[in-house]
Design an enzyme around this catalytic site. Sequence first.
Site, PDB file in Angstrom:
ATOM      1  N   CYS A 124       0.799  -1.226   0.000  1.00  0.00           N
ATOM      2  CA  CYS A 124       0.000   0.000   0.000  1.00  0.00           C
ATOM      3  C   CYS A 124       0.833   1.278   0.000  1.00  0.00           C
ATOM      4  O   CYS A 124       0.302   2.368  -0.226  1.00  0.00           O
ATOM      5  CB  CYS A 124      -0.954   0.006   1.188  1.00  0.00           C
ATOM      6  SG  CYS A 124      -2.073  -1.403   1.203  1.00  0.00           S
ATOM      7  N   GLY A 140      -6.318  -9.964  -1.758  1.00  0.00           N
ATOM      8  CA  GLY A 140      -5.934 -11.361  -1.586  1.00  0.00           C
ATOM      9  C   GLY A 140      -4.654 -11.669  -2.310  1.00  0.00           C
ATOM     10  O   GLY A 140      -4.143 -10.858  -3.088  1.00  0.00           O
ATOM     11  N   CYS A 161     -13.935   1.042   6.623  1.00  0.00           N
ATOM     12  CA  CYS A 161     -12.934   0.318   5.840  1.00  0.00           C
ATOM     13  C   CYS A 161     -12.852   0.935   4.448  1.00  0.00           C
ATOM     14  O   CYS A 161     -13.884   1.137   3.806  1.00  0.00           O
ATOM     15  CB  CYS A 161     -13.319  -1.148   5.703  1.00  0.00           C
ATOM     16  SG  CYS A 161     -13.691  -1.985   7.269  1.00  0.00           S
ATOM     17  N   CYS A 162     -11.659   1.229   3.986  1.00  0.00           N
ATOM     18  CA  CYS A 162     -11.527   1.826   2.656  1.00  0.00           C
ATOM     19  C   CYS A 162     -11.830   0.779   1.593  1.00  0.00           C
ATOM     20  O   CYS A 162     -11.519  -0.398   1.760  1.00  0.00           O
ATOM     21  CB  CYS A 162     -10.136   2.428   2.460  1.00  0.00           C
ATOM     22  SG  CYS A 162      -8.839   1.207   2.148  1.00  0.00           S
TER      23      CYS A 162
END
Length: 394
Positions: A82, A118, A213-214
């Site tokens: 990220c 994932g 939650c983004c």
Amino acid sequence: MSNEVRIAGVGMIPFTKPGASEAYNIMGEKAAAAAFKDAGLPYDAVEQVYVGYVYGDSTAGQSAVYRLGLSGVPIINVNNNCSTGSSALFLARQAVETGAVECALALGFEEMRPGALGSIFTDRPNPMERFSHEMVELQGFDKQAPGAAQFFGGAGQEYAKKYDTRRETFAKISSKARAHAQHNPFAIFKDPLSVEEVLGSPHIFGPLTRYQCCPPTCGAAAAIVCTPEFAKRHGIEAGIVIKAQAMTTDGPSTFDDHSMIKLIGYDMAKEAARRVYEKAGVGPDDVQVVELHDCFTANELLTYEALGLTPEGTAEKFIWDGDNTYGGKFVTNPSGGLLSKGHPLGATGLAQCAELVWQLRGQADKRQVEGVTHALQHNLGLGGACVVTLYGRA
């Protein structure tokens, strides 16, 4: 040799939901083209290019940049979870600062799929294996909850237990994010959310509900960095300077302290911020606006303390006093943050950069924070890497 590093231009495109975006290479081209237009430079002015993305094949960066031209310059592909976008910026800044080049482009993009993040490769060790093992040892594993939400929700749960933090405190962060995003044309989610609506959304893990939650999104952003001499020679405005920047990775405390808060990068952020303040010769009180990595409300709350915006254990008071928004001490995520813009992994760090450059230039329209002299950026990736950057006026 140490050159001052200026921001010559920034650009981004509106973020979109997965399935609604153009292809990654088109998004990347458009964001980079916007940065070149902002700078008033042609593509062949840059000497190196760093392109960040997480979900893509090798040399996807070339596929996007080649659409701008074929100048033969080095194009380096970057993947750091990220924090990928700010990692690309870190490398571009470093190349200019050390004198390797006079001008470099940092570009980030992501074409994502719906749903939780994932693994792609299931036939080899997962790089998050050690983190997952530690998380399971500390709090078990919930088969119904996304993995990332268990990491950050678990850290929020640990903090709430330690300091008796109310659920409403976490929810107020999401409500604040939407209030800021309503004025951002690049954000996806702009409708106001009350604290009650945030808490009423489906429970995910720990203190987190769905609206905390983004979401995964698609998008691209870019920044061009250069020396003052380059800017002068090309007759361009480059009035924003990177005053300090630091990247950290995990230290022993991530695993040895057996804390979910430490496991999700608190100490990485704290150390990166310390280095930045020390190098720039300023402190948190000199900052007016912050773009920080609010992938979940729990991480925004923890990051207030990691960056030194408020002492440890006081984030709840900081939030309820309104010190994280307009009229308070620090306007955090005036863009709406990841919670409202969405989080196209490779683009996020450079989108944060663009927002802060606009704030320092006074170009943020209704989002504009008054009297900005210093702007702070925090971009975090599990696995792990954290980049903290301080911007100011030249």
